[in-house]
Design an enzyme around this catalytic site. Structure first.
Site, short mmCIF file in Angstrom:
data_model
loop_
_atom_site.label_atom_id
_atom_site.label_comp_id
_atom_site.label_asym_id
_atom_site.label_seq_id
_atom_site.Cartn_x
_atom_site.Cartn_y
_atom_site.Cartn_z
N SER A 145 0.84 -1.20 0.00
CA SER A 145 0.00 0.00 0.00
C SER A 145 0.87 1.24 0.00
O SER A 145 2.02 1.20 0.46
CB SER A 145 -0.89 0.01 1.25
N TYR A 159 -1.65 -0.78 10.31
CA TYR A 159 -1.85 -1.24 8.93
C TYR A 159 -0.66 -0.85 8.07
O TYR A 159 -0.13 -1.67 7.31
CB TYR A 159 -3.14 -0.63 8.38
#
Length: 254
Positions: A145, A159
């Protein structure tokens, strides 16, 4: 991409969003596809159904990625259904919960790292011996990401850290598996308009994200597909391994 014809792929977290778009695109290019899901059975079966309706071959398989035994069983089912696994796309993951540091718990840490990091390694651990045994090489594509680069949005540092792990592990696995002709790369989506964002981001957060993107808008799942097809194809990316391909509208430029 003629070289994708007849290959078999396992796409994790493929019931919605980027995973679903990638699974359908692979099917359209002649790849036999295992559509993995956890809770969204109907959506996963719909993805598989669309591949079948278009003349492809697909099967929907369930596994809770927090259970490494379930992951092993899923890989075995996929191999039985498809005959092989030539392409593994580790897309399954979740932000789980946004949490300021004062609300951080050990249990949250364990779940975020398990869902996003350990699960990907567990799928690799199950698939790599099969690729080695087949002797045809293979392509593993992890999903990291933009958060791995910029730390993520509010309360998303766990995350972001788990995706940073994926980015680094991708490079390490690429070195380990290159003698087996197994290429390991990753795609790093930016802020993509998918159910993931609907679940974890407020409208104001999304507007703030949009304002930081040079293209001035969020991306779509379909706009991520080309990166996966490129990395899956030996013809197009046969000399590419250990790389992170950024798809973020210019939000981060390495």
């Amino acid at each position: 991409m003629q070289d994708l014809q007849g290959k078999a792929a396992l796409v994790t977290g493929a019931s919605t969003g980027i995973g679903a778009a990638v699974a359908e695109a692979l099917g359209a290019h002649g790849v036999r596809v295992a559509v993995h899901y956890n809770q969204s059975r109907e959506a996963a079966e719909a993805v598989a159904g669309r591949i079948l309706a278009a003349g492809g071959r697909a099967v929907a398989l369930r596994a809770d990625v927090r259970d490494t035994a379930a992951i092993q069983a899923c890989v075995a089912e996929a191999t039985q259904a498809l005959g092989a696994i030539d392409i593994l796309i580790n897309n399954a993951g979740s932000l789980v919960q946004r949490a300021p540091i004062a609300e951080f718990t050990d249990a949250l840490f364990d779940e975020v790292l398990h869902v996003n990091a350990l699960s990907a390694l567990a799928f690799c651990r199950a698939v790599v011996p099969l690729m080695r045994q087949a002797g045809r090489g293979g392509s593993i594509i992890n999903v990291t990401s933009v958060a791995a680069r910029n730390g993520g949005g509010p309360g998303a540092y766990l995350y972001a850290g788990s995706k940073g792990f994926i980015s680094t592990a991708t490079r390490g696995l690429a070195k380990e598996l290159v003698p087996d002709r197994i290429r390991v790369n990753a795609v790093a989506p930016g802020v993509i308009a998918t159910p993931f964002q609907d679940r974890f981001s407020t409208a104001q957060m999304l507007e703030n994200f949009r304002a930081s993107i040079p293209m001035g808008r969020l991306g779509t799942a379909e706009e991520c597909v080309g990166a996966f097809l490129y990395l899956a194809s030996e013809q197009l990316s046969g000399y590419v391994t250990g790389q992170i391909l950024e798809v973020n509208g210019g939000q981060y430029m390495p």
